[in-house]
Design a protein around this motif. Sequence first.
Motif, PDB file in Angstrom:
ATOM      1  N   GLU A 146     -21.414  78.117 -14.625  1.00  0.00           N
ATOM      2  CA  GLU A 146     -20.884  78.405 -15.955  1.00  0.00           C
ATOM      3  C   GLU A 146     -22.013  78.472 -16.985  1.00  0.00           C
ATOM      4  O   GLU A 146     -22.042  79.366 -17.839  1.00  0.00           O
ATOM      5  CB  GLU A 146     -19.893  77.301 -16.318  1.00  0.00           C
ATOM      6  CG  GLU A 146     -19.013  77.586 -17.497  1.00  0.00           C
ATOM      7  CD  GLU A 146     -18.004  76.459 -17.687  1.00  0.00           C
ATOM      8  OE1 GLU A 146     -18.046  75.833 -18.770  1.00  0.00           O
ATOM      9  OE2 GLU A 146     -17.196  76.217 -16.783  1.00  0.00           O
ATOM     10  N   ALA A 147     -22.943  77.545 -16.899  1.00  0.00           N
ATOM     11  CA  ALA A 147     -24.087  77.537 -17.819  1.00  0.00           C
ATOM     12  C   ALA A 147     -24.952  78.779 -17.615  1.00  0.00           C
ATOM     13  O   ALA A 147     -25.423  79.389 -18.581  1.00  0.00           O
ATOM     14  CB  ALA A 147     -24.920  76.276 -17.620  1.00  0.00           C
ATOM     15  N   GLU A 201     -24.422  67.247 -15.644  1.00  0.00           N
ATOM     16  CA  GLU A 201     -23.414  68.191 -15.164  1.00  0.00           C
ATOM     17  C   GLU A 201     -24.035  68.985 -14.017  1.00  0.00           C
ATOM     18  O   GLU A 201     -24.683  69.998 -14.236  1.00  0.00           O
ATOM     19  CB  GLU A 201     -22.971  69.096 -16.307  1.00  0.00           C
ATOM     20  CG  GLU A 201     -22.374  68.319 -17.469  1.00  0.00           C
ATOM     21  CD  GLU A 201     -22.005  69.207 -18.632  1.00  0.00           C
ATOM     22  OE1 GLU A 201     -21.312  70.211 -18.407  1.00  0.00           O
ATOM     23  OE2 GLU A 201     -22.416  68.887 -19.751  1.00  0.00           O
ATOM     24  N   THR A 202     -23.843  68.499 -12.804  1.00  0.00           N
ATOM     25  CA  THR A 202     -24.570  69.059 -11.662  1.00  0.00           C
ATOM     26  C   THR A 202     -23.688  69.738 -10.625  1.00  0.00           C
ATOM     27  O   THR A 202     -24.174  70.113  -9.564  1.00  0.00           O
ATOM     28  CB  THR A 202     -25.401  67.956 -10.968  1.00  0.00           C
ATOM     29  OG1 THR A 202     -24.513  66.927 -10.522  1.00  0.00           O
ATOM     30  CG2 THR A 202     -26.443  67.372 -11.915  1.00  0.00           C
ATOM     31  N   THR A 203     -22.399  69.913 -10.928  1.00  0.00           N
ATOM     32  CA  THR A 203     -21.545  70.614  -9.966  1.00  0.00           C
ATOM     33  C   THR A 203     -21.905  72.094  -9.979  1.00  0.00           C
ATOM     34  O   THR A 203     -22.378  72.635 -10.995  1.00  0.00           O
ATOM     35  CB  THR A 203     -20.055  70.460 -10.308  1.00  0.00           C
ATOM     36  OG1 THR A 203     -19.805  71.081 -11.569  1.00  0.00           O
ATOM     37  CG2 THR A 203     -19.637  68.997 -10.322  1.00  0.00           C
ATOM     38  N   CYS A 247     -28.326  71.853 -18.510  1.00  0.00           N
ATOM     39  CA  CYS A 247     -27.010  71.417 -18.041  1.00  0.00           C
ATOM     40  C   CYS A 247     -27.163  70.278 -17.032  1.00  0.00           C
ATOM     41  O   CYS A 247     -26.494  69.252 -17.135  1.00  0.00           O
ATOM     42  CB  CYS A 247     -26.278  72.608 -17.430  1.00  0.00           C
ATOM     43  SG  CYS A 247     -24.619  72.256 -16.828  1.00  0.00           S
ATOM     44  N   SER A 306     -19.929  74.594 -10.046  1.00  0.00           N
ATOM     45  CA  SER A 306     -19.134  75.333 -11.029  1.00  0.00           C
ATOM     46  C   SER A 306     -19.688  75.179 -12.442  1.00  0.00           C
ATOM     47  O   SER A 306     -19.778  76.152 -13.200  1.00  0.00           O
ATOM     48  CB  SER A 306     -17.664  74.920 -10.968  1.00  0.00           C
ATOM     49  OG  SER A 306     -17.520  73.564 -11.294  1.00  0.00           O
ATOM     50  N   ARG A 307     -20.095  73.981 -12.815  1.00  0.00           N
ATOM     51  CA  ARG A 307     -20.617  73.765 -14.177  1.00  0.00           C
ATOM     52  C   ARG A 307     -21.977  74.422 -14.361  1.00  0.00           C
ATOM     53  O   ARG A 307     -22.259  75.026 -15.402  1.00  0.00           O
ATOM     54  CB  ARG A 307     -20.707  72.264 -14.459  1.00  0.00           C
ATOM     55  CG  ARG A 307     -21.121  71.958 -15.852  1.00  0.00           C
ATOM     56  CD  ARG A 307     -20.142  72.547 -16.895  1.00  0.00           C
ATOM     57  NE  ARG A 307     -20.731  72.499 -18.208  1.00  0.00           N
ATOM     58  CZ  ARG A 307     -21.171  73.549 -18.896  1.00  0.00           C
ATOM     59  NH1 ARG A 307     -21.038  74.772 -18.408  1.00  0.00           N
ATOM     60  NH2 ARG A 307     -21.705  73.409 -20.077  1.00  0.00           N
TER      61      ARG A 307
END
Length: 81
Positions: free
Chosen positions: A58-59, A50-52, A45, A54-55
């Motif tokens: 999620e992963a 996608e380093t937030t 991820c 939340s993301r």
Amino acid sequence: MITDTFDSRTLANMEVALERGCLLLPTGGEAHRARRIIAAKIIECANRGETTLSRLTEAGYAAAMQLNASGQSVRKKEVSS
């Protein structure tokens, strides 16, 4: 090495995401293997940019849920035995 690839904020987010994902796992003999799988999904991820938190979380959750659904977790094996 992973510390050379990502900045400190991303690494911190990845660590938190890993811990959160692992909360969905039972403890036991398979825990280390499952943790490595979740970590790999979080790294994938982050590699996509996608380093937030939340993301990444999620992963991690998605990987843990997939492990649980596929029967690779200790808890799933105990229930089906």
